[in-house]
Design an enzyme around this catalytic site. Structure first.
Site, PDB file in Angstrom:
ATOM      1  CG  ASP A   1      -6.999 -19.598  66.898  1.00  9.51           C
ATOM      2  OD1 ASP A   1      -8.002 -18.928  67.208  1.00  9.51           O
ATOM      3  OD2 ASP A   1      -6.510 -20.466  67.645  1.00  9.51           O
TER       4      ASP A   1
ATOM      5  CG  ASP B   1     -10.840 -18.368  70.137  1.00 12.55           C
ATOM      6  OD1 ASP B   1     -10.258 -19.082  69.303  1.00 12.55           O
ATOM      7  OD2 ASP B   1     -10.507 -18.297  71.334  1.00 12.55           O
TER       8      ASP B   1
ATOM      9  CG  HIS C   1      -9.419 -24.174  67.528  1.00 13.71           C
ATOM     10  ND1 HIS C   1     -10.547 -23.968  68.299  1.00 13.71           N
ATOM     11  CD2 HIS C   1      -8.654 -23.060  67.703  1.00 13.71           C
ATOM     12  CE1 HIS C   1     -10.469 -22.799  68.908  1.00 13.71           C
ATOM     13  NE2 HIS C   1      -9.337 -22.210  68.562  1.00 13.71           N
TER      14      HIS C   1
ATOM     15  CG  HIS D   1     -11.019 -18.041  75.984  1.00 16.89           C
ATOM     16  ND1 HIS D   1      -9.787 -18.501  76.368  1.00 16.89           N
ATOM     17  CD2 HIS D   1     -11.131 -18.371  74.689  1.00 16.89           C
ATOM     18  CE1 HIS D   1      -9.171 -19.075  75.347  1.00 16.89           C
ATOM     19  NE2 HIS D   1      -9.983 -19.003  74.302  1.00 16.89           N
TER      20      HIS D   1
ATOM     21  CD  GLU E   1      -6.623 -23.452  70.518  1.00 23.02           C
ATOM     22  OE1 GLU E   1      -5.671 -22.656  70.578  1.00 23.02           O
ATOM     23  OE2 GLU E   1      -7.718 -23.234  71.072  1.00 23.02           O
ATOM     24  CD  GLU E   2     -10.174 -22.199  72.717  1.00 27.12           C
ATOM     25  OE1 GLU E   2      -9.285 -21.949  73.539  1.00 27.12           O
ATOM     26  OE2 GLU E   2     -10.547 -21.391  71.853  1.00 27.12           O
TER      27      GLU E   2
ATOM     28  CG  ASP F   1     -11.823 -26.908  70.534  1.00 27.10           C
ATOM     29  OD1 ASP F   1     -11.130 -26.702  69.515  1.00 27.10           O
ATOM     30  OD2 ASP F   1     -11.370 -26.764  71.682  1.00 27.10           O
TER      31      ASP F   1
END
Length: 486
Positions: A170, A116, A77, A458, A146-147, A79
């Protein structure tokens, strides 16, 4: 520092990662990175297209001798989670990530790194660029958002891809092969309240909770990390119950998929109660720090005098929401009955805002069992409805059911043992991967997920292991070289 990153091995991967990280790409704002990826594919003279939701697909024919192998979809992904420390000045909408090397790790300066899933994106880019890597026909799928909703995967229509196998790059442990994941649903509580004139003869404070580790609300939810919103609520509840504390404002946490690291509250206490309140507050702080000493050694809780706010929350609503947040489950709710040590169901109380007559509480509920996901979501709904909140469920996505008989799983297990002399861990994870969603429109496609070792995803502590990226790259090339025949 970008030059040092670009000189790491494998050079093609790190060059692409540095280029990618120079492009702002927060979730929901991927326009620049979509254009970047479209230009990348077209400059290689490869078939490049963008679907109606913004996913980018780049197709590359098989190298000589591999035309009869199954077509592989390489997927990551575009983003990234945009989190920063409170004292870091950074604009995710306009700035590229500032990276540095620390021993075996690549880190960012006060922000999330974007490993990530930027490392996965960069690896796919390197394969698309390559002239000497053996591979079957490739369909590179770069999804968006995705996030914060997986809307790219949800919006990808059937028929666009012809691949037989999907490799999702991922995951975050380089000795794991992932064959299943949790689904999720966003739970949001909202209500309005009346503001009241701040009482006379009060002392005003700012309470700050900070220094927590944070992390991924799926992959790290079982590690016993502190949740800033729950800690703050405990402090506020105690002050209210014992000393009549009143709340003016509260701002805690950030994105739903990040365990909240910080929370700040503006409160007032009657001057008659002030001395006793300060003593009790400090005692409770010591208790909380003792409870979390192992997992949160950097936890800091401060109480500072400030100017008196003009207004505070309506008393009855304040009591109700404090009790609701106290009641609402946070953390692991149930462990899997079928896969050892796998979290089945959990919730992250990610964001709490009380300001200007509005309350918002944002949660992300995850589970590998669809019925259990909504069982916990309904428990949360009940807790917040009891204090007069309107509760909505949005962004629900399914889990990914493991297929232990997939032909590509056999290849991954064999190649791992040949390359590294040990067996990989074949697992399901509690994070939300896109495989379950993509499988709805591509039910016959075999899917596997793997990746390099990433820590602190994150959170501003995110870092990726350089040696693990080298291991991941070597492994990926051998998997492509040994793709099953059609």
């Amino acid at each position: 520092m970008s030059t040092e990153i670009r000189n790491l091995d494998p050079k093609a991967l790190w060059e692409n990662f540095a280029d990618l990280n120079a492009v702002p790409r927060p979730s929901k704002k991927e326009e620049k990175v979509i254009d970047f990826m479209m230009d990348f594919g077209k400059k290689l003279n490869l078939e490049t297209l963008k679907d109606e939701v913004g996913n980018v697909i780049i197709k590359k024919p098989a190298t000589k001798g591999m035309e009869n192998c199954k077509t592989v979809v390489l997927q990551s992904h575009l983003d990234m989670v945009h989190q920063k420390n409170n004292d870091t000045i950074f604009d995710f909408d306009t700035e590229g990530i500032k990276m540095r090397i620390d021993g075996d790790w690549v880190k960012a300066e006060g922000t999330t790194l974007g490993a990530d899933n930027g490392i996965g994106v960069a690896a796919i880019m390197a394969i698309l660029q390559s002239t000497d890597i053996a591979h079957p026909a490739i369909e590179a799928l770069f999804t968006i958002d995705e996030e914060t909703g997986m809307t790219g995967a949800i919006g990808l229509k059937g028929g666009l891809l012809k691949g037989d196998i999907l490799l999702n790059l991922d995951t975050e442990e380089d000795d794991e092969i992932d064959i299943g994941c949790a689904g999720g649903v966003d739970v949001t509580a909202y209500r309005e309240y009346d503001e009241e004139q701040t009482p006379d003869n009060v002392t005003s404070y700012k309470i700050t909770v900070k220094g927590l580790q944070g992390g991924h609300s799926g992959m790290d939810i079982h590690k016993g990390f502190g949740n800033a919103n729950k800690i703050m609520n405990r402090l506020l509840f105690d002050g209210f119950e014992n000393f009549g504390l009143r709340i003016a404002e509260l701002n805690g946490g950030g994105l739903r998929n990040a365990i909240p690291r910080e929370s700040v509250a503006t409160i007032v206490v009657d001057k008659v109660q002030n001395e006793a309140f300060q003593f009790e507050f400090q005692q409770l702080v010591k208790t909380i720090q003792h409870e979390l000493a192992v997992t949160e050694p950097q936890l800091v809780i401060t109480l500072e005098n400030i100017a008196t706010p003009e207004r505070v929350m309506e008393l009855g609503v304040q009591e109700g929401i404090l009790r609701s947040i106290y009641t609402a489950h946070n953390g692991v709710y149930a462990m899997s009955r079928t896969i050892e040590d796998l979290v089945e169901t959990s919730n992250n109380i990610a964001r709490v805002i009380i300001k200007d007559g509005e309350i918002k509480v944002l949660c992300l509920t995850r589970s590998s069992v669809e019925s259990a996901k909504f069982d916990l979501a309904n428990a949360l709904r009940s807790a917040f409805e009891l204090s007069g909140c309107e509760v909505t469920f949005t962004g629900s996505y399914p889990g990914w059911e493991p297929n232990v008989n997939a032909s590509i799983l056999k290849v991954l297990k064999e190649q791992y043992e040949i390359l590294f002399g040990e067996k990989p861990n074949v697992v399901a994870c509690h994070a939300g991967l896109e495989c379950g969603i993509l499988g709805q429109n591509y039910p016959e496609m075999e899917m596997i997920s793997f990746g390099p070792t990433i820590r602190g995803a994150h959170s501003p502590d995110e870092k990726v292991s350089i040696s693990s990226v080298q291991k991941f790259w070597k492994y990926l090339l051998e998997i492509l070289k040994n793709t099953p025949q059609k």
